[in-house]
Write a protein that holds these residues in place. Structure first.
Motif, short mmCIF file in Angstrom:
data_model
loop_
_atom_site.label_atom_id
_atom_site.label_comp_id
_atom_site.label_asym_id
_atom_site.label_seq_id
_atom_site.Cartn_x
_atom_site.Cartn_y
_atom_site.Cartn_z
N LEU A 170 0.83 -1.21 0.00
CA LEU A 170 0.00 0.00 0.00
C LEU A 170 0.86 1.25 0.00
O LEU A 170 0.51 2.27 -0.60
CB LEU A 170 -0.91 0.01 1.23
N ALA A 171 2.01 1.17 0.67
CA ALA A 171 2.88 2.34 0.74
C ALA A 171 3.33 2.76 -0.65
O ALA A 171 3.35 3.96 -0.97
CB ALA A 171 4.09 2.04 1.62
N GLU A 174 0.36 4.31 -2.44
CA GLU A 174 0.15 5.65 -1.89
C GLU A 174 1.20 6.62 -2.44
O GLU A 174 0.88 7.74 -2.82
CB GLU A 174 0.24 5.58 -0.35
N ALA A 177 0.38 7.50 -6.02
CA ALA A 177 -0.74 8.44 -6.12
C ALA A 177 -0.25 9.86 -5.85
O ALA A 177 -0.63 10.81 -6.54
CB ALA A 177 -1.84 8.05 -5.15
N GLY A 178 0.64 10.00 -4.85
CA GLY A 178 1.14 11.32 -4.52
C GLY A 178 2.04 11.88 -5.62
O GLY A 178 1.94 13.05 -5.99
N LEU A 229 -7.87 9.31 -3.14
CA LEU A 229 -7.17 8.10 -2.73
C LEU A 229 -5.96 8.44 -1.86
O LEU A 229 -5.71 7.82 -0.84
CB LEU A 229 -6.69 7.32 -3.96
N HIS A 230 -5.23 9.49 -2.30
CA HIS A 230 -3.96 9.81 -1.65
C HIS A 230 -4.14 10.39 -0.26
O HIS A 230 -3.34 10.14 0.63
CB HIS A 230 -3.17 10.79 -2.53
N LEU A 234 -6.27 5.73 1.16
CA LEU A 234 -5.04 4.99 1.42
C LEU A 234 -4.43 5.33 2.78
O LEU A 234 -4.03 4.42 3.51
CB LEU A 234 -4.04 5.22 0.29
N PRO A 235 -4.37 6.63 3.18
CA PRO A 235 -3.84 6.89 4.52
C PRO A 235 -4.67 6.22 5.60
O PRO A 235 -4.13 5.71 6.59
CB PRO A 235 -3.91 8.42 4.63
N LEU A 238 -3.75 2.63 5.58
CA LEU A 238 -2.37 2.52 6.08
C LEU A 238 -2.33 2.66 7.60
O LEU A 238 -1.71 1.86 8.30
CB LEU A 238 -1.50 3.63 5.46
#
Lengths: 574, 267
Positions: A170-171, A174, A177-178, A229-230, A234-235, A238
């Motif tokens: 996931l990291a 993420e 996405a960023g 998402l970002h 996702l956070p 996470l």
């Protein structure tokens, strides 16, 4: 029913609870703590946390680096979100970066430029955010390596290993996405590539792409969607998984390296309060400090230099951030002939295998490993003592081989940069990497295993015959020898406290007539794997061997009258 | 000597020895490395005018004809120069690419130009006299003074960034060829490169990118390459590869050093 105060305290209500130590002392802190405890009952849980013992080793802090980098990303991300506009709407730039003035660009890019040039401290915070994200992924990788190579994933921690692999995957999602949000030339190229990857998914690719982009590429939907998402989905996932990860660490207790007084039932170390609150708290600021220093001195992703995205240009050296490098590298290595047409569809296996399928496959294999090893060894015991990597040669070899496979793919993503910096042909480099991706893991496995076995033999040698002191002694009759120093018991314990399991023997499942072919096959497979794991092994020195070695030494010293007598004599002089 | 001997088993000893060794080798290399041979410059002609094509021809016969042929018709080792124009000669010789130091996939830019300005002008005059071709550009356009920086950026991103990279740091092409870095390249040579399309580079003629467009590209390059690095060290402006390398080497090393130091601290 009465709503009036009954005069009972909160403590009375929990009379059945085992009494938590009442805050002693009459200071303001104690009073506050008492006040909070009477209303929340937090004392017990806090006491549990505060008294938790953690062992000390630098490698146990690699996960902490990841944790702190994530927290730093969260903090700086909130700051960035105050100014970032996640919109693909076009406006002419009117900010203070001169070379782009008047250029029509998306609001996302324009606001990122504003963060970099017009918001006080914005560029520093943006760079901290990005460097911390890279550090997050680096720390996760080395933490994962540490856990793997020391066997910390064994029962009861298999689930936490699985959570860790999901976190790791996931990291990188993420991060990607960023990376895609600022809508500069690089990130736009990244989204374009991602769109191509999605389209390469057999059958559903183009539909998925249209769904995600809200129509044809690029459209105006992808940036706000990636933003959601970002910063949101996702956070949240996470942090949720990360919390579970940490809670499990507390529940399982931290593993420790073997040593005198350290057993599978205890943890030797210091309590969370005050030692680790200070150490971990201090470490957070060190991590933050180092990242700030890097961010203040070194540019990351100079979006102003890339210019705004528009689908026609592309830049040389367009790479993803390093953590996506392995997928990009795999994509670069896959030969073009893997694309074919069948049943009226185009199957772009040259893209799909590397850029899409590889990521879940790698993480699934990683997540499954603890269960595979447990099946091979048939080990159902709990393990709270770590293995030194050398004491599990095949596991260490496998881990390093897998990591080298990952590294070769990651390096392959930089083939163009290598070509210009080393004055080589990019074609040759690609061919070389195609070869290396198969050869290096095998070679690394073999070399690592051999090194581990040698180190184990060296350990045996050291235990039996002592440490080479580097002191050359000449005896009265002119003989030279090197004085060996016996290890003290503490050092010796570390070198002998491990298990060297023997390969399991093939059990006779049935007689010749009542054959259970399936079971036999399974047992045979397991025996083969077990032999692969454990056929080359170096056993720890047993007390009997140690005694024999010492006895041998004594004997020699009496009869020979030379070497060991001299050692003893020398020691007395010390 | 005793103090040194006592520390020879210090954990840092190997690192220090290695550093010392590296420093020593580096110093020895810088002292002993062969210096580039200084070719004795043929006596320079005093004035270079169009009439000096004759001098150019002499220089050509002595230095270029081996590969390009006695009348610049080209050989197996070098292309014909008939019709390439003065701009091409000025670019190739003025940036040190010609005369070629040795056979290679591509002629590299060399700081030490082998000829004086007069000699280059004479060579250019000779090649221009063979057949018409692009002349050496002059005036405000080559310095980028008249260009529009923002427009130049757009032209650059669409036409140049794909090979020369977003910041002009250069990029790889196939089979060892490459688009060179644009740092420190004079506007005149950038203009000539667009005009003549040397080596793997396509020609951007005046209908493709107008003279004002070319001037804008030069203005954009001047503006971006002369501005201060607001973000700090730029790591060669090579994109995420150098950033990834930096965080793995320096970032991780610093973090582990911190962790190690903290782990050594007694509670």
């Amino acid at each position: 029913m009465s709503t009036t105060a009954s005069g009972r305290t909160a403590a009375d209500l929990r009379a059945d609870d085992t009494a938590a130590a009442a805050p002693t002392g009459n200071g303001r802190v104690a009073a506050t703590a008492g006040w909070v405890d009477e209303r929340t009952g937090l004392a017990k849980g806090t006491a549990y946390l505060m008294k938790k013992i953690f062992p000390d080793h630098w490698s146990f802090m690699l996960g902490e680096i990841a944790m702190y980098s994530m927290i730093i990303c969260l903090l700086t991300g909130v700051f960035l979100s105050f100014w970032f506009v996640p919109s693909a709407g076009l406006i002419p730039y009117a900010g203070s970066y001169l070379p782009l003035q008047g250029v029509v660009m998306s609001e996302a890019y324009s606001s990122t430029l504003a963060i970099s040039f017009d918001v006080r401290g914005g560029l520093l915070i943006r760079q901290i955010h990005h460097w911390a994200a890279l550090m997050f992924c680096v720390a996760i990788t080395v933490h994962m390596l540490r856990v793997f190579l020391t066997g910390a994933f064994r029962k009861p921690r298999e689930l936490n290993w699985v959570i860790g692999t999901i976190l790791s995957m996931l990291a990188i999602v993420e991060g990607f996405a960023g990376y895609s949000l600022p809508d500069d030339l690089l990130s736009g190229t990244g989204i374009r590539a991602a769109e191509g990857f999605i389209r390469s998914i057999p059958l559903i690719g183009s539909y998925t792409s249209y769904l995600l982009f809200g129509g044809a590429f690029p459209g105006e939907a992808i940036i706000p969607r990636l933003y959601s998402l970002h910063v949101l989905l996702l956070p949240a996932v996470l942090i949720g998984l990360f919390t579970a990860h940490i809670v499990l660490v507390f529940l399982h207790k931290h593993t420790q390296f073997p040593g005198p007084g350290r057993t599978n039932e205890n943890v030797v170390g210091y309590p969370f309060m005050p030692v680790y609150t200070a150490k971990a708290g201090g470490f957070f600021f060190m991590v933050f400090g180092v990242l700030t220093l890097i961010s203040a001195l070194v540019t990351i992703n100079p979006i102003w230099a890339y210019g705004p995205y528009d689908p026609s240009p592309v830049t040389a050296g367009a790479q993803p951030d390093w953590y996506m490098g392995f997928a990009d590298g795999a994509l670069r290595l896959l030969p073009g002939f893997l694309e074919f047409e069948l049943f009226g569809f185009t199957w772009s296996m040259n893209v799909f295998l590397g850029a899409v399928a590889l990521i879940p496959v790698i993480y699934t294999v990683a997540g499954a490993y603890p269960f595979i090893e447990a099946w091979v060894t048939g080990d159902k015991r709990e393990h709270h003592l770590l293995d030194r990597p050398r004491n599990a040669p095949v596991r260490t070899g496998l881990g390093m081989a897998a990591f080298s496979f990952y590294v070769v793919l990651m390096l392959a993503a930089g083939n163009d940069i290598m070509a210009i910096k080393l004055s080589l042909s990019i074609n040759d480099i690609t061919v070389l990497f195609r070869l290396l991706v198969f050869v290096v893991p095998v070679l690394v496995f073999w070399v690592t295993k051999r090194i581990c076995l040698s180190l184990q033999r060296h350990d045996r040698e050291k235990v039996l015959h002592g440490r080479e002191s580097g002191t050359i002694i000449r005896t009265a009759d002119g003989k030279f020898f090197e004085r060996h120093e016996d290890l003290d018991e503490f050092d010796r314990f570390k070198l002998v406290a491990f298990e060297a399991p023997a390969p399991i023997a093939l059990e006779a499942l049935t007689d010749a007539n009542g054959v259970d072919a399936k079971a036999i096959k399974k047992a045979k497979r397991r025996a083969r794997l077990s032999s692969f794991y454990f056929k080359d092994r170096v056993e720890p020195v047993s007390p009997a061997e140690l005694a024999a070695a010492h006895h041998h030494g004594e004997h020699e010293s009496i009869s020979g009258g030379s070497t060991h007598a001299a050692i003893k004599h020398d020691k007395h002089n010390d | 000597m005793n103090a040194l001997a006592a520390r020879r088993r210090h954990p840092a000893a190997i690192a220090i020895l290695l550093l010392l060794g590296l420093a020593l080798v580096g110093a020895a290399y810088s002292l002993l490395a062969p210096k580039p041979a200084q070719a004795a410059a043929p006596s320079a002609a005093a004035a270079a005018t169009a009439e000096d094509a004759a001098l150019g021809r002499q220089l050509f016969l002595a230095n270029c004809a081996t590969c390009h042929g006695l009348s610049a018709e080209g050989t197996k080792s070098g292309p014909t120069l008939i019709g390439v124009g003065a701009a091409s000669v000025d670019f190739q010789v003025g940036t040190g690419r010609m005369p070629l130091a040795g056979p290679n996939v591509q002629a590299p830019r060399i700081e030490q130009v082998k000829y004086t300005e007069e000699q280059i002008a004479a060579l250019a005059a000779y090649v221009a006299s063979l057949a018409p071709g692009p002349a050496i550009p002059e005036g405000k356009e080559v310095t980028g003074e008249t260009g529009n920086v923002a427009l130049g950026g757009e032209i650059y991103r669409v036409n140049c960034a794909m090979c020369h990279n977003f910041a002009g740091s250069g990029g790889a092409l196939t089979r060892g060829k490459y688009a060179p870095s644009l740092y420190g390249v004079e506007g005149k040579y950038v203009y000539e490169a667009m005009l003549t399309g040397p080596q793997s580079m396509p020609v951007f003629n005046d209908t493709n990118i107008t003279p004002e467009g070319k001037a804008s590209v030069i203005a954009y390059l001047n503006a971006t390459m002369n501005q201060p690095n607001v973000g700090g060290m730029n790591l060669g402006n090579l994109g995420p590869v150098s950033e990834g390398m930096f965080i793995w080497i320096f970032g991780l090393l610093l973090m582990i050093a911190c962790a190690f130091w903290l782990g050594q601290k007694a509670a």
